[in-house]
Design a protein around this motif. Structure first.
Motif, PDB file in Angstrom:
ATOM      1  N   GLY A  10      74.133 -52.950  39.988  1.00 10.33           N
ATOM      2  CA  GLY A  10      74.899 -51.755  40.304  1.00 10.33           C
ATOM      3  C   GLY A  10      76.307 -52.111  40.706  1.00 10.33           C
ATOM      4  N   THR A  11      76.966 -51.154  41.334  1.00 10.29           N
ATOM      5  CA  THR A  11      78.343 -51.323  41.783  1.00 10.29           C
ATOM      6  C   THR A  11      78.379 -51.310  43.294  1.00 10.29           C
ATOM      7  N   VAL A  12      79.128 -52.258  43.835  1.00 11.46           N
ATOM      8  CA  VAL A  12      79.236 -52.374  45.286  1.00 11.46           C
ATOM      9  C   VAL A  12      80.668 -52.774  45.623  1.00 11.46           C
ATOM     10  N   GLN A  13      81.098 -52.433  46.809  1.00  9.82           N
ATOM     11  CA  GLN A  13      82.437 -52.816  47.248  1.00  9.82           C
ATOM     12  C   GLN A  13      82.467 -54.261  47.718  1.00  9.82           C
ATOM     13  N   LEU A  86      79.730 -60.055  48.814  1.00 10.14           N
ATOM     14  CA  LEU A  86      80.112 -60.068  47.402  1.00 10.14           C
ATOM     15  C   LEU A  86      81.622 -59.978  47.222  1.00 10.14           C
ATOM     16  N   LYS A  87      82.082 -60.657  46.188  1.00  8.73           N
ATOM     17  CA  LYS A  87      83.498 -60.720  45.853  1.00  8.73           C
ATOM     18  C   LYS A  87      83.697 -60.174  44.442  1.00  8.73           C
ATOM     19  N   PRO A  88      84.899 -59.720  44.125  1.00  8.21           N
ATOM     20  CA  PRO A  88      85.154 -59.235  42.755  1.00  8.21           C
ATOM     21  C   PRO A  88      84.805 -60.274  41.695  1.00  8.21           C
ATOM     22  N   GLU A  89      84.997 -61.549  42.003  1.00  6.34           N
ATOM     23  CA  GLU A  89      84.686 -62.596  41.026  1.00  6.34           C
ATOM     24  C   GLU A  89      83.183 -62.789  40.812  1.00  6.34           C
ATOM     25  N   THR A 114      78.708 -55.147  39.484  1.00  3.95           N
ATOM     26  CA  THR A 114      80.150 -54.924  39.545  1.00  3.95           C
ATOM     27  C   THR A 114      80.569 -54.830  41.002  1.00  3.95           C
ATOM     28  N   VAL A 115      81.539 -55.660  41.364  1.00  3.48           N
ATOM     29  CA  VAL A 115      82.054 -55.658  42.727  1.00  3.48           C
ATOM     30  C   VAL A 115      83.480 -55.131  42.677  1.00  3.48           C
ATOM     31  N   SER A 116      83.702 -54.010  43.305  1.00  2.00           N
ATOM     32  CA  SER A 116      85.022 -53.389  43.281  1.00  2.00           C
ATOM     33  C   SER A 116      85.848 -53.854  44.468  1.00  2.00           C
ATOM     34  N   SER A 117      87.142 -53.998  44.225  1.00  2.00           N
ATOM     35  CA  SER A 117      88.040 -54.474  45.293  1.00  2.00           C
ATOM     36  C   SER A 117      88.642 -53.310  46.060  1.00  2.00           C
TER      37      SER A 117
END
Length: 117
Positions: A10-13, A86-89, A114-117
């Protein structure tokens, strides 16, 4: 054969956490170890970590050491990848892999993280 099905992407910050699961079925008694790999767009597939099924001993890539933890549930035939800080990379498709005692590798279909910045 061993079939692998991942879930939990999923997507996380940035700084958040996710837990991926990989459920194994089929000839699970033949599994020696299970691992996680990831592939970001435009990059080669990268080793993330691996766990020995019998002992639970795990190793990790330097890029995730101290942030990611692999564990397994022998009863559920499931391996987990707990991802913290978690990091964007870390954004990539994460794929589960199993190696049997006879040296065969099996792969799951992958799950997007997906890690959003």
């Amino acid at each position: 054969q061993v079939q692998l099905v991942e879930s939990g992407g999923g997507t996380v910050q940035t700084g958040g956490s996710l837990r991926l699961s990989c459920a194994a079925s089929g000839r699970t008694g033949s599994i020696y170890g299970m691992g996680w790999f990831r592939q970001a767009p435009g990059k080669e597939r990268e080793f993330v970590g691996r766990i020995i099924w019998s002992s639970g001993s795990a190793i990790y890539a330097d890029s995730v050491k101290g942030r990611f933890t692999i564990s397994r549930d022998n009863v559920k035939n499931t391996v987990y990848l707990q991802m913290n800080s978690l990091k964007p990379e870390d954004t990539a498709v994460y794929t589960c892999q199993s190696t049997t005692m006879s040296g065969y590798d099996y792969w799951g279909q992958g799950t997007q993280v997906t890690v959003s910045s």
